[in-house]
Write a protein that holds these residues in place. Structure first.
Motif, PDB file in Angstrom:
ATOM      1  N   VAL A  19      -4.064  19.274  -2.630  1.00  0.00           N
ATOM      2  CA  VAL A  19      -3.193  18.487  -3.513  1.00  0.00           C
ATOM      3  C   VAL A  19      -2.873  17.141  -2.869  1.00  0.00           C
ATOM      4  O   VAL A  19      -2.887  16.102  -3.535  1.00  0.00           O
ATOM      5  N   PHE A  20      -2.627  17.141  -1.578  1.00  0.00           N
ATOM      6  CA  PHE A  20      -2.345  15.895  -0.854  1.00  0.00           C
ATOM      7  C   PHE A  20      -3.552  14.964  -0.918  1.00  0.00           C
ATOM      8  O   PHE A  20      -3.414  13.760  -1.171  1.00  0.00           O
ATOM      9  N   LEU A  22      -5.930  14.897  -3.194  1.00  0.00           N
ATOM     10  CA  LEU A  22      -6.061  14.401  -4.566  1.00  0.00           C
ATOM     11  C   LEU A  22      -5.053  13.299  -4.868  1.00  0.00           C
ATOM     12  O   LEU A  22      -5.367  12.328  -5.559  1.00  0.00           O
ATOM     13  N   CYS A  23      -3.842  13.441  -4.353  1.00  0.00           N
ATOM     14  CA  CYS A  23      -2.828  12.395  -4.546  1.00  0.00           C
ATOM     15  C   CYS A  23      -3.248  11.098  -3.868  1.00  0.00           C
ATOM     16  O   CYS A  23      -3.081  10.011  -4.430  1.00  0.00           O
ATOM     17  N   LEU A  24      -3.796  11.205  -2.655  1.00  0.00           N
ATOM     18  CA  LEU A  24      -4.260  10.006  -1.956  1.00  0.00           C
ATOM     19  C   LEU A  24      -5.388   9.318  -2.727  1.00  0.00           C
ATOM     20  O   LEU A  24      -5.397   8.088  -2.855  1.00  0.00           O
ATOM     21  N   GLY A  26      -5.920   9.487  -5.930  1.00  0.00           N
ATOM     22  CA  GLY A  26      -5.336   8.917  -7.137  1.00  0.00           C
ATOM     23  C   GLY A  26      -4.611   7.606  -6.870  1.00  0.00           C
ATOM     24  O   GLY A  26      -4.740   6.647  -7.635  1.00  0.00           O
ATOM     25  N   ILE A  27      -3.866   7.559  -5.783  1.00  0.00           N
ATOM     26  CA  ILE A  27      -3.150   6.323  -5.431  1.00  0.00           C
ATOM     27  C   ILE A  27      -4.134   5.212  -5.109  1.00  0.00           C
ATOM     28  O   ILE A  27      -3.967   4.063  -5.545  1.00  0.00           O
ATOM     29  N   TYR A  30      -5.728   3.937  -8.329  1.00  0.00           N
ATOM     30  CA  TYR A  30      -4.783   3.104  -9.085  1.00  0.00           C
ATOM     31  C   TYR A  30      -4.701   1.707  -8.475  1.00  0.00           C
ATOM     32  O   TYR A  30      -4.722   0.710  -9.190  1.00  0.00           O
TER      33      TYR A  30
END
Length: 89
Positions: A19-20, A22-24, A26-27, A30
């Protein structure tokens, strides 16, 4: 049958790491697709349209209609006068 706690913790560790990650991603995506193009556009002095994600150059209405703005007309006249009165070496 009871699972040992170590197996559950090991599984949760991999889930949180995924999850971490995937968040990285995604950021970073963006930033690369939204923020950086906007910053480049505004650094050039252009206008950024966030809805269409378009970088546009502002156009004066006087350039479209051919009418002159009094302040701009005075500045252009002063520049033309300065250019003609300057001594040529």
């Amino acid at each position: 049958m009871s699972y040992p706690m170590g197996r559950t913790i090991e599984r949760l560790k991999y889930i949180f790491a995924g999850v971490f990650a995937l968040c990285l991603v995604g950021i970073f995506a963006y930033q690369a697709h939204v923020v950086w193009p906007q910053e480049r556009c505004e650094a050039q002095g252009d206008w950024w349209d966030p809805d269409g994600r378009v970088c546009a150059r502002p156009v004066l209405i006087s350039d479209i209609t051919g009418r002159t703005i009094p302040e701009r007309q005075a500045a252009e006249a002063a520049a033309a006068e300065a250019a003609t009165s300057a001594p040529v070496p």
